[in-house]
Design an enzyme around this catalytic site. Structure first.
Site, PDB file in Angstrom:
ATOM      1  N   GLY A 188       0.684  -1.348   0.203  1.00  0.00           N
ATOM      2  CA  GLY A 188      -0.074   0.054  -0.009  1.00  0.00           C
ATOM      3  C   GLY A 188       0.923   1.168  -0.171  1.00  0.00           C
ATOM      4  O   GLY A 188       2.001   1.306   0.735  1.00  0.00           O
ATOM      5  N   ARG A 225       0.912  -5.351  -5.163  1.00  0.00           N
ATOM      6  CA  ARG A 225       1.217  -6.526  -4.208  1.00  0.00           C
ATOM      7  C   ARG A 225       1.467  -7.637  -5.120  1.00  0.00           C
ATOM      8  O   ARG A 225       0.588  -7.872  -5.952  1.00  0.00           O
ATOM      9  CB  ARG A 225       0.133  -6.707  -3.348  1.00  0.00           C
ATOM     10  N   ASP A 235      -0.607   2.681   8.529  1.00  0.00           N
ATOM     11  CA  ASP A 235      -1.065   2.212   9.588  1.00  0.00           C
ATOM     12  C   ASP A 235      -0.140   2.335  10.915  1.00  0.00           C
ATOM     13  O   ASP A 235      -0.576   1.808  12.085  1.00  0.00           O
ATOM     14  CB  ASP A 235      -1.369   0.576   9.415  1.00  0.00           C
ATOM     15  N   ASP A 275       2.249   0.306  11.914  1.00  0.00           N
ATOM     16  CA  ASP A 275       2.046  -1.259  12.571  1.00  0.00           C
ATOM     17  C   ASP A 275       3.321  -1.992  12.296  1.00  0.00           C
ATOM     18  O   ASP A 275       3.509  -3.072  12.094  1.00  0.00           O
ATOM     19  CB  ASP A 275       0.753  -2.104  12.138  1.00  0.00           C
ATOM     20  N   THR A 308       3.878   2.718   5.647  1.00  0.00           N
ATOM     21  CA  THR A 308       2.599   2.535   5.669  1.00  0.00           C
ATOM     22  C   THR A 308       1.816   3.572   6.748  1.00  0.00           C
ATOM     23  O   THR A 308       2.412   3.930   7.508  1.00  0.00           O
ATOM     24  CB  THR A 308       2.341   1.176   6.100  1.00  0.00           C
ATOM     25  N   ARG A 357      -6.422  -2.095   9.485  1.00  0.00           N
ATOM     26  CA  ARG A 357      -6.834  -3.474   9.398  1.00  0.00           C
ATOM     27  C   ARG A 357      -6.609  -4.313  10.526  1.00  0.00           C
ATOM     28  O   ARG A 357      -7.440  -4.836  10.898  1.00  0.00           O
ATOM     29  CB  ARG A 357      -6.087  -4.149   7.961  1.00  0.00           C
ATOM     30  N   ASP A 373       5.192  -4.886   6.157  1.00  0.00           N
ATOM     31  CA  ASP A 373       5.787  -6.003   6.457  1.00  0.00           C
ATOM     32  C   ASP A 373       5.709  -7.221   5.330  1.00  0.00           C
ATOM     33  O   ASP A 373       6.709  -8.119   5.366  1.00  0.00           O
ATOM     34  CB  ASP A 373       5.394  -6.492   7.702  1.00  0.00           C
TER      35      ASP A 373
HETATM   36  O1  F6P Z   1      -1.839   0.976   3.726  1.00  0.00           O
HETATM   37  C1  F6P Z   1      -2.573  -0.181   4.806  1.00  0.00           C
HETATM   38  C2  F6P Z   1      -4.034   0.057   4.630  1.00  0.00           C
HETATM   39  O2  F6P Z   1      -4.428   1.184   4.642  1.00  0.00           O
HETATM   40  C3  F6P Z   1      -4.907  -0.702   5.628  1.00  0.00           C
HETATM   41  O3  F6P Z   1      -5.434   0.098   6.771  1.00  0.00           O
HETATM   42  C4  F6P Z   1      -6.013  -1.034   4.519  1.00  0.00           C
HETATM   43  O4  F6P Z   1      -6.939  -2.167   5.322  1.00  0.00           O
HETATM   44  C5  F6P Z   1      -5.588  -1.551   3.426  1.00  0.00           C
HETATM   45  O5  F6P Z   1      -4.302  -0.646   3.450  1.00  0.00           O
HETATM   46  C6  F6P Z   1      -6.465  -1.306   2.184  1.00  0.00           C
HETATM   47  O6  F6P Z   1      -5.396  -1.170   1.268  1.00  0.00           O
HETATM   48  P1  F6P Z   1      -5.871  -1.834  -0.057  1.00  0.00           P
HETATM   49  O7  F6P Z   1      -7.203  -1.316  -0.876  1.00  0.00           O
HETATM   50  O8  F6P Z   1      -4.854  -1.215  -1.147  1.00  0.00           O
HETATM   51  O9  F6P Z   1      -5.638  -3.270  -0.375  1.00  0.00           O
END
Ligand code: F6P
Length: 328
Positions: free
Chosen positions: A15, A76, A132, A134, A130, A176, A107
């Protein structure tokens, strides 16, 4: 330790987050400063497998420090999870003459880098990017601070309309698996309640708190909900539940979504990205590998990627207490 590293690749993966461009710029410019060649890889590991490379010099990263997203694109990549995919990627890097890489991501991206290092003894350094926050081994990840400011700004606006109509809003924010965004913006935007994955408040306590809030004369209420929260109902089900049990409330839902990931990085994220980018290149040139650059007590530190992947960040309990006191 002196190394034979003559060419370093940089890419973004997973992300996106604000500050990634500032980190790319820092890696490219540090390479130029250290007189090491630098090449950018587009589309993360996908681009590595396809050989989607572009030579970079100090001028290639003009005017990107202030830009959100990532100029190198991100992905990804499923194929990189396979040994064949990684083999192809290694061949492309060899063909291009790349000796080491800096991966900017989360990660999942670091796990890929570590596996790649084990298989090909290829030097890798990670920069945590990120929103998040995290990742273990750093107090702040790139993009977290910007996302907090973006979300607080959005909630301030929601509060304007909420208080005009005496309404209750459930605002869903990203996160998430963790509640760092929710907890911080909850305190920063003065939310009545904050629902995070790390603590299950329970529906009863939520109702009690909302009853108390109404009784105390508040004209509007904001409940911040992390997307991964464990209360057992999503924001829309929460709305129905509260409307059924507390009909005094007129409830609305706002899911902030991906706007939280966009926008110009804050000054904090730009400075952090610059510091991390410099350290990442220095670490490679010192012969280090399998490390993630992080920040702790305002010092740039290095943590083994293996620990960064396995470790869990902890929620700041003090913020929960502060929030409880503030909602009196
Ligand atoms: O970047 C992390 C995050 O924002 C999470 O909080 C979220 O669940 C996820 O990415 C969603 O990303 P995508 O829509 O790119 O899968």
């Amino acid at each position: 330790m002196a190394t034979n590293i003559k060419k370093i690749a940089v890419f973004t993966s997973g992300g996106d987050s604000p500050g990634m461009n500032a980190a790319i710029r820092a890696v490219v410019r540090t390479c130029a400063y250290m007189k090491v060649e630098c090449v950018a890889i587009y589309r993360g590991y996908d681009g590595m497998i396809d050989g989607d490379f572009k030579p970079m010099n100090a001028r290639s990263v003009n005017n990107i420090i202030n830009k959100g997203g990532t100029i190198l694109k991100s992905a990804r990549c499923e194929e990189f999870r396979t040994a064949e995919g990684r083999q192809k990627a290694h061949e492309q890097l060899k063909k291009e003459g790349v000796d080491a890489f800096v991966v900017i991501g989360g990660d999942g991206s670091f796990t890929g880098a570590l596996t790649f290092n084990k298989e090909f003894d290829f030097p890798v350094i990670g920069i945590p990017g990120t929103i998040d926050n995290d990742i273990f081994g750093t107090t702040y990840t790139l993009g977290f601070d910007t996302a907090l400011n973006t979300v607080v700004d959005a909630i301030d606006k929601i509060r304007d309309t909420a208080s005009s109509h005496n309404r209750l809003f459930f605002v869903e924010v990203m996160g998430r698996d963790v509640g760092h965004i929710a907890l911080n913006v909850g305190v920063g935007a003065g939310a009545e309640e904050i629902l995070i994955p790390e603590e299950n408040l329970g529906l009863e306590r939520l109702l009690d708190s909302l009853k108390r809030s109404k009784k105390s004369g508040k004209s509007s209420s904001i409940v911040v909900v992390a997307e991964g929260d464990k209360i057992g109902k999503n924001v829309f089900e929460l709305k129905e539940y509260v409307e059924e049990h507390l009909p005094i409330y007129d409830v609305r839902v706002s899911v902030l979504g991906h706007m939280q990931r966009g926008g110009a990085p804050s000054c904090f994220d730009r400075v952090l990205a610059s510091r991390m980018g410099v350290r990442a290149v220095e670490a490679l040139l010192e012969g280090k590998t399998n490390l993630m650059v992080g920040i702790q007590d305002n010092k740039i530190i290095l943590t083994p990627i293996a620990q960064a992947i396995k470790g869990h960040t902890k929620i700041d309990k003090e913020l929960i207490r502060v929030s409880d006191i503030m909602t009196t």
